[in-house]
Motif scaffolding. Structure first.
Motif, PDB file in Angstrom:
ATOM      1  N   ASN A   1      -9.142  -3.323   1.708  1.00  0.00           N
ATOM      2  CA  ASN A   1      -8.452  -4.266   0.832  1.00  0.00           C
ATOM      3  C   ASN A   1      -8.689  -3.874  -0.609  1.00  0.00           C
ATOM      4  O   ASN A   1      -9.813  -3.962  -1.106  1.00  0.00           O
ATOM      5  CB  ASN A   1      -9.000  -5.679   1.121  1.00  0.00           C
ATOM      6  N   GLY A   2      -7.651  -3.396  -1.279  1.00  0.00           N
ATOM      7  CA  GLY A   2      -7.788  -3.003  -2.682  1.00  0.00           C
ATOM      8  C   GLY A   2      -8.654  -1.769  -2.872  1.00  0.00           C
ATOM      9  O   GLY A   2      -9.522  -1.726  -3.734  1.00  0.00           O
TER      10      GLY A   2
ATOM     11  N   LYS B   1     -17.553  -4.740  -2.629  1.00  0.00           N
ATOM     12  CA  LYS B   1     -16.633  -4.612  -3.767  1.00  0.00           C
ATOM     13  C   LYS B   1     -17.182  -3.622  -4.794  1.00  0.00           C
ATOM     14  O   LYS B   1     -18.396  -3.526  -4.984  1.00  0.00           O
ATOM     15  CB  LYS B   1     -16.487  -5.983  -4.451  1.00  0.00           C
ATOM     16  N   ASN B   2     -16.283  -2.943  -5.469  1.00  0.00           N
ATOM     17  CA  ASN B   2     -16.609  -2.051  -6.594  1.00  0.00           C
ATOM     18  C   ASN B   2     -17.673  -1.014  -6.245  1.00  0.00           C
ATOM     19  O   ASN B   2     -18.574  -0.760  -7.037  1.00  0.00           O
ATOM     20  CB  ASN B   2     -17.089  -2.861  -7.812  1.00  0.00           C
TER      21      ASN B   2
ATOM     22  N   GLY C   1      -3.043  -3.594  -0.265  1.00  0.00           N
ATOM     23  CA  GLY C   1      -3.185  -3.214  -1.677  1.00  0.00           C
ATOM     24  C   GLY C   1      -4.002  -1.952  -1.875  1.00  0.00           C
ATOM     25  O   GLY C   1      -4.839  -1.869  -2.767  1.00  0.00           O
ATOM     26  N   THR C   2      -3.760  -0.976  -1.041  1.00  0.00           N
ATOM     27  CA  THR C   2      -4.650   0.194  -0.978  1.00  0.00           C
ATOM     28  C   THR C   2      -3.867   1.490  -1.138  1.00  0.00           C
ATOM     29  O   THR C   2      -2.709   1.583  -0.743  1.00  0.00           O
ATOM     30  CB  THR C   2      -5.406   0.159   0.379  1.00  0.00           C
TER      31      THR C   2
ATOM     32  N   ASP D   1     -14.044  -3.203   0.669  1.00  0.00           N
ATOM     33  CA  ASP D   1     -13.501  -4.303  -0.129  1.00  0.00           C
ATOM     34  C   ASP D   1     -12.996  -3.845  -1.503  1.00  0.00           C
ATOM     35  O   ASP D   1     -13.204  -2.700  -1.918  1.00  0.00           O
ATOM     36  CB  ASP D   1     -14.577  -5.395  -0.248  1.00  0.00           C
ATOM     37  N   GLU D   2     -12.410  -4.790  -2.187  1.00  0.00           N
ATOM     38  CA  GLU D   2     -11.697  -4.580  -3.458  1.00  0.00           C
ATOM     39  C   GLU D   2     -12.441  -3.748  -4.501  1.00  0.00           C
ATOM     40  O   GLU D   2     -13.630  -3.938  -4.732  1.00  0.00           O
ATOM     41  CB  GLU D   2     -11.483  -5.949  -4.102  1.00  0.00           C
ATOM     42  N   GLY D   3     -11.687  -2.866  -5.146  1.00  0.00           N
ATOM     43  CA  GLY D   3     -12.214  -2.117  -6.277  1.00  0.00           C
ATOM     44  C   GLY D   3     -13.071  -0.930  -5.883  1.00  0.00           C
ATOM     45  O   GLY D   3     -13.626  -0.251  -6.736  1.00  0.00           O
TER      46      GLY D   3
ATOM     47  N   SER E   1       0.834  -1.208   0.000  1.00  0.00           N
ATOM     48  CA  SER E   1       0.000   0.000   0.000  1.00  0.00           C
ATOM     49  C   SER E   1       0.865   1.252   0.000  1.00  0.00           C
ATOM     50  O   SER E   1       2.056   1.192   0.284  1.00  0.00           O
ATOM     51  CB  SER E   1      -0.906   0.012   1.242  1.00  0.00           C
TER      52      SER E   1
END
Ligand code: UD1
Ligand code: MG
Length: 429
Positions: free
Chosen positions: A330-331, A372-373, A315-316, A346-348, A299
């Protein structure tokens, strides 16, 4: 040869001018005494700490953090002094390392060297231009003959620049023989541990003087010493980390807790502050960011971001003026001016500028869950407890009070009104 460790920590520490016991003052995030215990544990599993002043407080703090440390209460009223501290202490090792609770910079390597001496007593010597305050050591033919406390020194003895650093390694048998014989016939009416040197010499035993460095064997007696010791410790921590692969820009401006761990290749820019037991892996901490008791992996954070305790950031991307507390990201991208507290993202997902999780209603804290997203438009407030499911959008400026189901858009906005020709009428002269 087995080694026991005794840490003397019963003294009052008057010069610290503090209600906190001296040995619990922290250096790089950890009490001074714990630095010594951690180094000692690498050498011995028979460790005794001698306490008296603020006994309960220090004992509790040791017991909350360590197992199998023996605690001995010194009868300081009847037997004051460093020799009094050892009265009644029972150890199992063949050799006994005697350390001070206010020497946080001592390393296992130096203690090992001391423990390897085969002399009945090995003692540490500092060579100082200004020896005042210390016991002077009379050295003849390479052997220590006597330690004279400053208050008992003749004018001639005061000129001696070899002083007693106060750390010793002694045969257990020697201690057992001489400790009961120490008396208090001296200027301070105290039982001096240093008297065992004189008694041993009289018996024909050799005392090996081992010269040590002040940057390890300095004692902390005041808050000025505390700040100096902190500087030495920071320097040591940073050098070790750089040698193991961490890049630091202007290291003197960076602060790193002794409990922090770095894995892989990390970059710390100037002014970065790493507090507590952080775990930072392959990450980039930009200028003037503060990270506390958190996990960071793959990150980048900052500049001027604040990652508060119990956050897990993987991963941020965290940009400037973003505060994160007790959250799992996360992401995620949170580029500007946000407060993300008690949340899971969450991711995306993208957190727009100025997004605030309203996690507190004045009584209790609540969670925000973002799947997510999710696209959260700028300047939105997420009033917790609230959930934004996967693949959702929040329009800019929305106050989200209800959960948002997957695939939906949440928008709460007063419809814009346009009043034509307003400006010229308003400012008409
Ligand atoms: C001691 C030495 C002196 C040496 C100096 C190095 C003696 C008599 N003198 O002096 O030669 O140059 O350390 O710093 O030993 N403590 C107890 N119980 C007590 C008194 C002290 O546990 O009753 C502990 C303190 O908490 C401290 C250590 O012993 O960790 C040293 O005590 P301190 O009072 O600093 O000794 P000094 O007089 O400085
Ligand atoms: Mg002292």
């Amino acid at each position: 040869m087995s080694v026991s460790v005794v840490v003397l920590a019963a003294g009052k520490g008057t010069r610290m001018k503090s209600n906190t016991p001296k040995v619990l003052h922290k250096i790089s995030g950890k009490p001074m005494l714990f630095h010594i215990l951690d180094e000692s544990k690498k050498l011995s599993d028979d460790i005794t700490v001698v306490l008296s002043h603020q006994f309960d407080l220090v004992k509790e703090s040791i017991e909350n953090n360590y197992q199998n440390i023996n605690i001995h209460k010194q009868d300081i009223a009847n037997f004051p002094g460093t020799g009094g501290a050892l009265k009644g202490v029972e150890v199992s090792g063949d050799r006994v390392l005697i350390l001070n609770g206010d020497m946080p910079l001592v390393t296992t390597a130096s203690l090992e060297k001391l423990a390897q001496s085969t002399a009945p007593i090995a003692m540490t010597i500092l060579e100082l231009d200004n020896p005042s305050g210390y016991g002077r050591v009379v050295i003849e033919d390479g052997l220590a003959k006597e330690i004279v406390e400053e208050k008992d020194c003749t004018n001639e003895q005061k000129k001696i620049k070899s002083v007693n650093a106060g750390v010793y390694c002694v045969d257990r048998a020697v201690l057992e023989e001489f400790i009961p014989k120490i008396d208090n016939n001296n200027a301070q009416k105290e039982y001096y541990l240093t008297d065992i040197v004189k008694m041993a010499v009289e018996k024909g035993l050799n005392i090996e003087p081992i010269v040590v460095n002040e940057d390890e064997f300095m004692g902390v007696n005041s808050k000025v010493d505390l700040a100096n010791a902190e500087e030495f410790m920071q320097d040591r921590i940073k050098k070790e980390l750089m040698l193991s692969g961490v890049i630091m820009r202007n290291p003197a401006s960076i602060y790193i807790d002794s409990r922090a761990k770095f894995i892989g290749e990390c970059i710390l820019e100037n002014g970065a502050t790493i507090e507590g037991a952080c775990e930072i892996e392959n990450s980039h901490i930009k200028a003037y960011s503060v990270v506390e008791d958190s996990i960071l992996k793959d990150s980048d954070v900052g500049p001027m971001a604040h990652i508060r305790p119990k956050s897990e950031i993987i991963g941020t991307h965290i940009g400037n003026f973003v505060e994160v507390k007790k959250s799992k990201l996360n992401g995620v991208k949170a580029g500007h001016l946000s407060y993300l507290g008690d949340s899971e993202i969450d991711e995306g997902s993208n957190i727009g500028a100025g997004v605030i999780t309203c996690n507190y209603d004045g009584k209790a804290k609540y969670k925000t869950k973002i799947g997510k997203n999710v696209f959260v438009g700028s300047d939105s407030q997420l009033v917790a407890p609230v959930t934004l499911e996967d693949n959702t959008m929040v329009a800019s400026g929305t106050t989200v009070t209800d959960d948002v189901p997957s695939d939906a858009l949440a928008i709460s906005r007063v419809k814009q009104k346009v009043v034509n020709s307003f400006f010229s009428k308003f400012f008409k002269k």
